[in-house]
Write a protein that holds these residues in place. Sequence first.
Motif, short mmCIF file in Angstrom:
data_model
loop_
_atom_site.label_atom_id
_atom_site.label_comp_id
_atom_site.label_asym_id
_atom_site.label_seq_id
_atom_site.Cartn_x
_atom_site.Cartn_y
_atom_site.Cartn_z
N ILE A 155 0.83 -1.19 0.00
CA ILE A 155 0.00 0.00 0.00
C ILE A 155 0.87 1.24 0.00
O ILE A 155 1.76 1.38 0.83
CB ILE A 155 -0.92 0.00 1.24
N ASN A 192 0.46 5.68 -1.14
CA ASN A 192 -0.40 6.74 -1.63
C ASN A 192 -0.31 6.85 -3.14
O ASN A 192 0.76 7.01 -3.71
CB ASN A 192 0.04 8.07 -0.98
N LYS A 214 -0.88 4.50 -5.20
CA LYS A 214 -0.52 3.21 -5.79
C LYS A 214 -1.26 2.09 -5.06
O LYS A 214 -0.72 1.02 -4.78
CB LYS A 214 0.99 2.98 -5.71
N LEU A 215 -2.52 2.34 -4.76
CA LEU A 215 -3.31 1.37 -4.00
C LEU A 215 -3.64 0.14 -4.84
O LEU A 215 -3.93 0.27 -6.04
CB LEU A 215 -4.61 2.01 -3.53
N LEU A 250 -8.61 -2.98 -3.25
CA LEU A 250 -9.02 -2.14 -2.13
C LEU A 250 -10.01 -1.06 -2.55
O LEU A 250 -10.52 -0.33 -1.70
CB LEU A 250 -7.80 -1.48 -1.48
N LEU A 251 -10.26 -0.94 -3.85
CA LEU A 251 -11.08 0.15 -4.37
C LEU A 251 -12.41 -0.36 -4.92
O LEU A 251 -12.52 -1.50 -5.36
CB LEU A 251 -10.33 0.88 -5.47
N THR A 280 -12.18 3.96 -1.49
CA THR A 280 -12.11 2.76 -0.66
C THR A 280 -13.53 2.23 -0.48
O THR A 280 -14.51 2.94 -0.72
CB THR A 280 -11.51 3.07 0.73
N TYR A 315 -10.30 9.06 -6.56
CA TYR A 315 -8.96 8.49 -6.41
C TYR A 315 -8.05 9.01 -7.51
O TYR A 315 -8.42 9.06 -8.67
CB TYR A 315 -9.01 6.96 -6.48
N ASP A 343 -4.20 8.51 -8.99
CA ASP A 343 -2.99 7.70 -8.90
C ASP A 343 -1.75 8.59 -8.84
O ASP A 343 -1.80 9.80 -9.09
CB ASP A 343 -2.91 6.66 -10.02
N TRP A 391 -5.15 8.28 -1.30
CA TRP A 391 -5.63 7.24 -0.40
C TRP A 391 -7.05 6.82 -0.75
O TRP A 391 -7.66 6.02 -0.02
CB TRP A 391 -5.59 7.71 1.05
N ASP A 414 -13.68 -0.59 5.94
CA ASP A 414 -12.45 -1.04 5.30
C ASP A 414 -11.70 -1.94 6.27
O ASP A 414 -11.55 -1.63 7.45
CB ASP A 414 -11.58 0.16 4.92
#
Length: 220
Positions: free
Chosen positions: A5, A7, A9-10, A14-15, A30, A57, A59, A87, A140
């Motif tokens: 994980i 910031n 680059k999740l 998770l999304l 999230t 979000y 990237d 995030w 989450d």
Amino acid sequence: MRVPILNGKLPADLLVTLGTDAWGRPVRLTRAAGASLTRLSLLTHLPVGPTTIADSYRDYARQERYWDDPPNAGGLAARPGTSDHGWALALDLRGDLLAWATADEPTMNAHGWFRTIAAELWHWVYDQTRDQHQTPESKDKPMPLTTADLYQIRVVIADEVAKLLRNAEFRLARNQRKTDTPDPWTVVLPAKDGLGPAQARDWLIDARVDVARLVEQVTR
């Protein structure tokens, strides 16, 4: 192997995706933030889409573009790796949803959304711990890290630190005028587009703070 994980680059798992924004990009958040936005959409009878969402979000690559080219973000872009958009917890609202949120901020707050930047009325950040309407299913879940994950995170941190230092050196070298003084902090820098000595020192201090925050965010 799971992606560590970081910031901007999740990992995709998770999304959640909830339609598209005003620019045709997917609205991604999230799971908890997405569930809250869905509840708000039902409450207001306003869709999650181009007429209500300007950004979600973001990237790392797009945050870098905004940072390098401030007009893209009105000069308000956060340093890459530090944005709440990275995030998947931030929304930039527009249209009727922005008007409703501005008029009924207490209800937004009760659903976990808060304005965190006074100059950006459209910018709302989700705080799961303050969402009074979340369900156990929408929360989450923490993502446990393996030894391999931690190793990859250390590699990424080392790369980010190197970028920060290169950026600092570039900005100082670009703006430095010739000087006879041996003190690098007392160099004379152009006023029109450069950093003064105090500003240059503060900028590097900020960079060190950014590194410390980065380490904390990806290892906690």
